[in-house]
Every structure is written in C-alpha cells, then in structure tokens.
Design a protein around this motif. Structure first.
Motif, PDB file in Angstrom:
ATOM      1  N   VAL A  20      81.426  37.066  44.771  1.00  0.00           N
ATOM      2  CA  VAL A  20      80.800  37.171  46.094  1.00  0.00           C
ATOM      3  C   VAL A  20      81.691  37.981  47.028  1.00  0.00           C
ATOM      4  O   VAL A  20      81.221  38.866  47.752  1.00  0.00           O
ATOM      5  N   PHE A  21      82.962  37.692  47.012  1.00  0.00           N
ATOM      6  CA  PHE A  21      83.905  38.431  47.856  1.00  0.00           C
ATOM      7  C   PHE A  21      83.971  39.897  47.432  1.00  0.00           C
ATOM      8  O   PHE A  21      84.015  40.798  48.265  1.00  0.00           O
ATOM      9  N   ARG A  22      83.939  40.125  46.127  1.00  0.00           N
ATOM     10  CA  ARG A  22      83.987  41.496  45.600  1.00  0.00           C
ATOM     11  C   ARG A  22      82.761  42.283  46.058  1.00  0.00           C
ATOM     12  O   ARG A  22      82.865  43.437  46.473  1.00  0.00           O
ATOM     13  N   ARG A  23      81.569  41.646  45.983  1.00  0.00           N
ATOM     14  CA  ARG A  23      80.341  42.314  46.443  1.00  0.00           C
ATOM     15  C   ARG A  23      80.420  42.636  47.925  1.00  0.00           C
ATOM     16  O   ARG A  23      80.000  43.709  48.364  1.00  0.00           O
ATOM     17  N   PHE A  24      80.958  41.702  48.712  1.00  0.00           N
ATOM     18  CA  PHE A  24      81.094  41.913  50.146  1.00  0.00           C
ATOM     19  C   PHE A  24      82.019  43.094  50.443  1.00  0.00           C
ATOM     20  O   PHE A  24      81.710  43.949  51.275  1.00  0.00           O
ATOM     21  N   MET A  25      83.144  43.165  49.753  1.00  0.00           N
ATOM     22  CA  MET A  25      84.081  44.274  49.967  1.00  0.00           C
ATOM     23  C   MET A  25      83.465  45.604  49.546  1.00  0.00           C
ATOM     24  O   MET A  25      83.644  46.622  50.206  1.00  0.00           O
ATOM     25  N   HIS A  27      80.301  46.330  49.571  1.00  0.00           N
ATOM     26  CA  HIS A  27      79.320  46.698  50.580  1.00  0.00           C
ATOM     27  C   HIS A  27      80.001  47.288  51.814  1.00  0.00           C
ATOM     28  O   HIS A  27      79.514  48.263  52.392  1.00  0.00           O
ATOM     29  N   LEU A  28      81.112  46.711  52.219  1.00  0.00           N
ATOM     30  CA  LEU A  28      81.823  47.246  53.380  1.00  0.00           C
ATOM     31  C   LEU A  28      82.333  48.658  53.127  1.00  0.00           C
ATOM     32  O   LEU A  28      82.278  49.525  54.003  1.00  0.00           O
TER      33      LEU A  28
END
Length: 79
Positions: A20-25, A27-28
């Motif tokens: 989840v954190f990887r996907r968020f990063m 996307h940023l």
C-alpha cells in the motif's frame, strides 16, 4: 545523524515490504504524469477520429497481372 539513518531505514523497509505504501509513493512520483499523458493521448485520438478515415479503393484491373503464364525470367544457378 543516527535519527536520520533510522528514518531512512524505516522508509526503505516500508517501500520494500508494504505494498500500500509502495503504491502511494509510486502515485506521488509517477502517477500524475501517467494520468496527464493518458488524457493527452485520448484527446489526440478523438481529434484523429473526428477527421475521419479514408480508405483507398482497389482499382478494377488489380486482379490482372502484367505477367502471364509461360513468361519466365532467366537465371543462372550459383553454387
């Protein structure tokens, strides 16, 4: 200095093991550019389809070949 090092280690562990954190990063960093490019490509495609598609017709004598049976090209066999 030790605090900065600890923060970096935690950050890298989050990236490595938490999807989840990887996907968020991702996307940023990259996601916004992907969305912009997709919109630009969709707009270009819409403009292209508005212009229309032209299809060349096949001339009526396209089935006739200028070479008829019995006409052969001389050649030499190369060994």
């Amino acid at each position: 200095m030790k605090i900065v090092f600890n923060i970096l280690i935690i950050f890298f562990l989050l990236i490595a093991f938490v999807p989840v954190f990887r996907r968020f990063m991702f996307h940023l960093l990259v996601g916004r550019q992907l969305v912009k490019e997709q919109k630009r490509q969709a707009k270009a495609y819409e403009q292209k389809t508005k212009e229309g598609i032209r299809v060349d017709t096949v001339p009526p004598d396209a089935n006739q070949s200028r070479f008829r049976g019995g006409e052969y090209v001389d050649y030499e066999e190369v060994k």
